[in-house]
Design a protein around this motif. Structure first.
Motif, PDB file in Angstrom:
ATOM      1  N   LEU A   1       1.500 -96.193  70.500  1.00 40.51           N
ATOM      2  CA  LEU A   1       0.585 -96.232  71.646  1.00 40.51           C
ATOM      3  C   LEU A   1      -0.543 -97.227  71.382  1.00 40.51           C
ATOM      4  O   LEU A   1      -0.841 -97.564  70.234  1.00 40.51           O
ATOM      5  CB  LEU A   1      -0.008 -94.843  71.888  1.00 40.51           C
ATOM      6  N   SER A   2      -1.181 -97.663  72.460  1.00 37.97           N
ATOM      7  CA  SER A   2      -2.316 -98.585  72.320  1.00 37.97           C
ATOM      8  C   SER A   2      -3.313 -98.341  73.434  1.00 37.97           C
ATOM      9  O   SER A   2      -3.018 -97.705  74.444  1.00 37.97           O
ATOM     10  CB  SER A   2      -1.841-100.039  72.354  1.00 37.97           C
ATOM     11  N   SER A   3      -4.518 -98.850  73.230  1.00 36.12           N
ATOM     12  CA  SER A   3      -5.590 -98.749  74.220  1.00 36.12           C
ATOM     13  C   SER A   3      -6.491 -99.968  74.085  1.00 36.12           C
ATOM     14  O   SER A   3      -6.945-100.279  72.972  1.00 36.12           O
ATOM     15  CB  SER A   3      -6.418 -97.475  73.989  1.00 36.12           C
ATOM     16  N   PRO A   4      -6.786-100.655  75.162  1.00 40.24           N
ATOM     17  CA  PRO A   4      -7.692-101.811  75.069  1.00 40.24           C
ATOM     18  C   PRO A   4      -9.090-101.410  74.589  1.00 40.24           C
ATOM     19  O   PRO A   4      -9.781-102.201  73.949  1.00 40.24           O
ATOM     20  CB  PRO A   4      -7.723-102.367  76.494  1.00 40.24           C
ATOM     21  N   PHE A   5      -9.499-100.184  74.890  1.00 39.16           N
ATOM     22  CA  PHE A   5     -10.804 -99.707  74.425  1.00 39.16           C
ATOM     23  C   PHE A   5     -10.836 -99.595  72.902  1.00 39.16           C
ATOM     24  O   PHE A   5     -11.818 -99.964  72.254  1.00 39.16           O
ATOM     25  CB  PHE A   5     -11.116 -98.348  75.057  1.00 39.16           C
ATOM     26  N   LEU A   6      -9.754 -99.074  72.322  1.00 39.25           N
ATOM     27  CA  LEU A   6      -9.692 -98.934  70.869  1.00 39.25           C
ATOM     28  C   LEU A   6      -9.521-100.287  70.199  1.00 39.25           C
ATOM     29  O   LEU A   6     -10.077-100.525  69.112  1.00 39.25           O
ATOM     30  CB  LEU A   6      -8.561 -97.989  70.480  1.00 39.25           C
ATOM     31  N   ASP A   7      -8.771-101.198  70.828  1.00 46.26           N
ATOM     32  CA  ASP A   7      -8.646-102.552  70.283  1.00 46.26           C
ATOM     33  C   ASP A   7     -10.017-103.218  70.178  1.00 46.26           C
ATOM     34  O   ASP A   7     -10.346-103.849  69.166  1.00 46.26           O
ATOM     35  CB  ASP A   7      -7.748-103.412  71.183  1.00 46.26           C
ATOM     36  N   LYS A   8     -10.817-103.053  71.209  1.00 48.47           N
ATOM     37  CA  LYS A   8     -12.148-103.672  71.214  1.00 48.47           C
ATOM     38  C   LYS A   8     -13.032-103.069  70.133  1.00 48.47           C
ATOM     39  O   LYS A   8     -13.754-103.789  69.432  1.00 48.47           O
ATOM     40  CB  LYS A   8     -12.795-103.485  72.589  1.00 48.47           C
ATOM     41  N   LEU A   9     -12.969-101.752  69.985  1.00 51.29           N
ATOM     42  CA  LEU A   9     -13.784-101.090  68.967  1.00 51.29           C
ATOM     43  C   LEU A   9     -13.371-101.519  67.566  1.00 51.29           C
ATOM     44  O   LEU A   9     -14.224-101.745  66.696  1.00 51.29           O
ATOM     45  CB  LEU A   9     -13.649 -99.570  69.117  1.00 51.29           C
ATOM     46  N   ALA A  10     -12.068-101.650  67.346  1.00 54.78           N
ATOM     47  CA  ALA A  10     -11.571-102.007  66.018  1.00 54.78           C
ATOM     48  C   ALA A  10     -11.681-103.493  65.723  1.00 54.78           C
ATOM     49  O   ALA A  10     -11.639-103.903  64.564  1.00 54.78           O
ATOM     50  CB  ALA A  10     -10.115-101.568  65.883  1.00 54.78           C
ATOM     51  N   GLY A  11     -11.801-104.299  66.778  1.00 50.81           N
ATOM     52  CA  GLY A  11     -11.853-105.735  66.573  1.00 50.81           C
ATOM     53  C   GLY A  11     -10.503-106.344  66.285  1.00 50.81           C
ATOM     54  O   GLY A  11     -10.405-107.482  65.813  1.00 50.81           O
ATOM     55  N   ARG A  12      -9.457-105.639  66.592  1.00 52.41           N
ATOM     56  CA  ARG A  12      -8.085-106.112  66.393  1.00 52.41           C
ATOM     57  C   ARG A  12      -7.141-105.217  67.194  1.00 52.41           C
ATOM     58  O   ARG A  12      -7.552-104.185  67.719  1.00 52.41           O
ATOM     59  CB  ARG A  12      -7.700-106.084  64.914  1.00 52.41           C
ATOM     60  N   ARG A  13      -5.914-105.595  67.274  1.00 56.77           N
ATOM     61  CA  ARG A  13      -4.917-104.771  67.956  1.00 56.77           C
ATOM     62  C   ARG A  13      -4.643-103.504  67.132  1.00 56.77           C
ATOM     63  O   ARG A  13      -4.447-103.578  65.914  1.00 56.77           O
ATOM     64  CB  ARG A  13      -3.627-105.578  68.120  1.00 56.77           C
ATOM     65  N   VAL A  14      -4.677-102.363  67.791  1.00 58.91           N
ATOM     66  CA  VAL A  14      -4.431-101.077  67.125  1.00 58.91           C
ATOM     67  C   VAL A  14      -3.222-100.411  67.774  1.00 58.91           C
ATOM     68  O   VAL A  14      -3.191-100.184  68.975  1.00 58.91           O
ATOM     69  CB  VAL A  14      -5.649-100.135  67.241  1.00 58.91           C
ATOM     70  N   LEU A  15      -2.227-100.084  66.962  1.00 59.83           N
ATOM     71  CA  LEU A  15      -1.036 -99.372  67.424  1.00 59.83           C
ATOM     72  C   LEU A  15      -0.995 -98.012  66.736  1.00 59.83           C
ATOM     73  O   LEU A  15      -1.058 -97.945  65.504  1.00 59.83           O
ATOM     74  CB  LEU A  15       0.229-100.171  67.103  1.00 59.83           C
ATOM     75  N   ILE A  16      -0.923 -96.965  67.527  1.00 61.55           N
ATOM     76  CA  ILE A  16      -1.024 -95.603  66.996  1.00 61.55           C
ATOM     77  C   ILE A  16       0.300 -94.881  67.168  1.00 61.55           C
ATOM     78  O   ILE A  16       0.841 -94.818  68.271  1.00 61.55           O
ATOM     79  CB  ILE A  16      -2.142 -94.807  67.713  1.00 61.55           C
ATOM     80  N   LYS A  17       0.819 -94.345  66.066  1.00 65.26           N
ATOM     81  CA  LYS A  17       2.054 -93.548  66.106  1.00 65.26           C
ATOM     82  C   LYS A  17       1.656 -92.072  66.100  1.00 65.26           C
ATOM     83  O   LYS A  17       1.227 -91.544  65.072  1.00 65.26           O
ATOM     84  CB  LYS A  17       2.963 -93.866  64.927  1.00 65.26           C
ATOM     85  N   PRO A  18       1.818 -91.372  67.228  1.00 62.88           N
ATOM     86  CA  PRO A  18       1.293 -90.008  67.362  1.00 62.88           C
ATOM     87  C   PRO A  18       2.267 -88.931  66.868  1.00 62.88           C
ATOM     88  O   PRO A  18       2.971 -88.297  67.649  1.00 62.88           O
ATOM     89  CB  PRO A  18       1.053 -89.893  68.866  1.00 62.88           C
ATOM     90  N   GLU A  19       2.283 -88.722  65.559  1.00 63.85           N
ATOM     91  CA  GLU A  19       3.124 -87.648  65.018  1.00 63.85           C
ATOM     92  C   GLU A  19       2.572 -86.266  65.364  1.00 63.85           C
ATOM     93  O   GLU A  19       3.224 -85.253  65.090  1.00 63.85           O
ATOM     94  CB  GLU A  19       3.282 -87.814  63.513  1.00 63.85           C
ATOM     95  N   CYS A  20       1.399 -86.234  65.986  1.00 64.07           N
ATOM     96  CA  CYS A  20       0.896 -84.985  66.554  1.00 64.07           C
ATOM     97  C   CYS A  20       1.811 -84.489  67.673  1.00 64.07           C
ATOM     98  O   CYS A  20       1.754 -83.300  68.042  1.00 64.07           O
ATOM     99  CB  CYS A  20      -0.518 -85.156  67.082  1.00 64.07           C
ATOM    100  N   LEU A  21       2.661 -85.362  68.198  1.00 63.03           N
ATOM    101  CA  LEU A  21       3.600 -84.993  69.254  1.00 63.03           C
ATOM    102  C   LEU A  21       4.949 -84.553  68.699  1.00 63.03           C
ATOM    103  O   LEU A  21       5.853 -84.211  69.460  1.00 63.03           O
ATOM    104  CB  LEU A  21       3.808 -86.177  70.216  1.00 63.03           C
ATOM    105  N   GLN A  22       5.086 -84.582  67.373  1.00 62.65           N
ATOM    106  CA  GLN A  22       6.321 -84.132  66.733  1.00 62.65           C
ATOM    107  C   GLN A  22       6.455 -82.623  66.869  1.00 62.65           C
ATOM    108  O   GLN A  22       5.476 -81.922  67.122  1.00 62.65           O
ATOM    109  CB  GLN A  22       6.303 -84.537  65.250  1.00 62.65           C
ATOM    110  N   HIS A  23       7.672 -82.090  66.702  1.00 63.18           N
ATOM    111  CA  HIS A  23       7.865 -80.642  66.696  1.00 63.18           C
ATOM    112  C   HIS A  23       6.877 -79.996  65.722  1.00 63.18           C
ATOM    113  O   HIS A  23       6.646 -80.510  64.630  1.00 63.18           O
ATOM    114  CB  HIS A  23       9.287 -80.284  66.284  1.00 63.18           C
ATOM    115  N   THR A  24       6.309 -78.874  66.090  1.00 64.86           N
ATOM    116  CA  THR A  24       5.304 -78.096  65.345  1.00 64.86           C
ATOM    117  C   THR A  24       3.985 -78.840  65.191  1.00 64.86           C
ATOM    118  O   THR A  24       3.111 -78.410  64.456  1.00 64.86           O
ATOM    119  CB  THR A  24       5.809 -77.615  63.962  1.00 64.86           C
ATOM    120  N   GLY A  25       3.818 -79.965  65.882  1.00 64.73           N
ATOM    121  CA  GLY A  25       2.525 -80.634  65.916  1.00 64.73           C
ATOM    122  C   GLY A  25       2.203 -81.541  64.761  1.00 64.73           C
ATOM    123  O   GLY A  25       1.060 -81.967  64.614  1.00 64.73           O
ATOM    124  N   SER A  26       3.195 -81.894  63.924  1.00 59.80           N
ATOM    125  CA  SER A  26       2.931 -82.836  62.838  1.00 59.80           C
ATOM    126  C   SER A  26       4.236 -83.405  62.305  1.00 59.80           C
ATOM    127  O   SER A  26       5.328 -82.884  62.578  1.00 59.80           O
ATOM    128  CB  SER A  26       2.153 -82.184  61.690  1.00 59.80           C
TER     129      SER A  26
END
Length: 325
Positions: free
Chosen positions: A24-49
């Protein structure tokens, strides 16, 4: 020992059982980080991790007779839930040793998933000793949370997905920031990246005061934390790096990173506001490092593994209220 072939075999066994989480990505987070940020949300995995991956890998690799006798695990909550769920899906019993100060939601969820919960005092008792004794007396197979080749292999399937997804996103060189306790997820991802995306470098992220992996990487030998509890990032509080995981991480990973509790809470609030993700503190430290320790990261892009989302409502509400936008 875990190698790329073991990870690829685990990926085959996980097909149809684990979720392939996106980047996942967000232009707001890219701006805050000063670079492109790609987030892999394993919080969405079975049992939440991500822990379900390693649990399924380890249990599915057992021969039928051994598996039928049942399994045992020790965990503050995420490995507990992963093992309880994977064992239930295999139709075998699971005994889970959990610290008495683990979040109540994680204890309750582990029981609800079918696990028998045994509580212990993490400041005075050794979960490893308790687990070894119960495994011997009951004839159970111990599924360690990180220092187990098949668990590392299962966690490494996250890295196989990252390698493919980053390539599809046009990212061939970047740091991959990973929330790190004993190092099972980090070592598995690092091995997968070595084989499939050598331009991506794994880096550990931990809470300040419990940054045994960061200090171990700096010294070249396994360092212990001065204490084992007393931080909101309960999911990644371990005594020291694993015997199996540390040599892999030492060989393949860049310098470790550490963030404060406040930074973890801030990252939780940002993940919710900008990505609609629910993260727990221990699952948010890598995102905190990417967004709030930008000077310690190089390159035009960074990949973040958001490793878990099993957070109590009170703690999550506190993060949102503290860093409301």
């Amino acid at each position: 020992m875990t190698d790329l072939s073991l990870i690829e075999a685990a990926a085959e066994r996980l097909k149809g059982h684990a979720r392939e989480t996106p980047l996942l990505s967000s232009p707001f987070l890219d701006k805050l980080a000063g670079r492109r940020v790609l987030i892999k949300p394993e919080c969405l995995q079975h049992t939440g991790s991500f822990k379900f991956r390693g649990a399924w890998s380890a249990i599915s690799a057992l021969d039928a007779e051994t598996r039928a006798r049942g399994v045992i695990a020790f965990s503050s909550g995420n490995h507990a839930q992963g093992v309880a769920h994977a064992a239930a899906l295999h139709g075998v019993p699971a005994t889970i040793i959990m610290p008495s100060d683990a979040p109540r939601m994680k204890i309750d969820n582990t029981r609800a998933l079918g696990g028998e919960v045994v509580l212990y005092d993490r400041e005075r008792e050794s979960r490893e000793e308790i687990g070894a004794e119960l495994a011997e007396t009951r004839g159970l197979t111990l599924i360690k949370p990180y220092d187990e080749p098949q668990v590392i292999a299962g966690q490494g399937t996250t890295g196989l997905e990252i390698a493919r997804q980053a390539r599809d996103a046009g990212v061939s060189e970047a740091d991959v920031l990973i929330c790190c306790g004993g190092g099972g997820l980090t070592s598995g991802i690092a091995l997968a990246l070595e084989g499939h995306a050598p331009g991506l470098r794994a880096r550990t992220c931990e809470p300040e005061g419990f940054d045994d992996m960061r200090r171990s990487l700096a010294s070249g030998q396994r360092e212990r934390n001065p204490r084992e509890g007393g931080n909101i990032c309960d999911a990644i509080l371990t005594p020291e790096p694993g015997e199996i995981t540390f040599p892999i991480i030492k060989r393949l990973c860049g310098p470790g990173l550490a963030v404060s509790e406040d930074e973890a809470l801030h990252a939780m609030a940002l993940a919710f506001a900008r990505l609609k993700l629910v993260l727990e503190p221990g699952g948010a430290v890598a995102l905190a490092a990417a967004l709030l320790r930008r000077g310690e990261i190089a390159g035009e892009a960074v990949i973040v593994v958001a490793s878990g989302g099993n957070v109590d409502a009170t703690q999550f509400r506190h993060a949102l209220e503290r860093y409301a936008e």
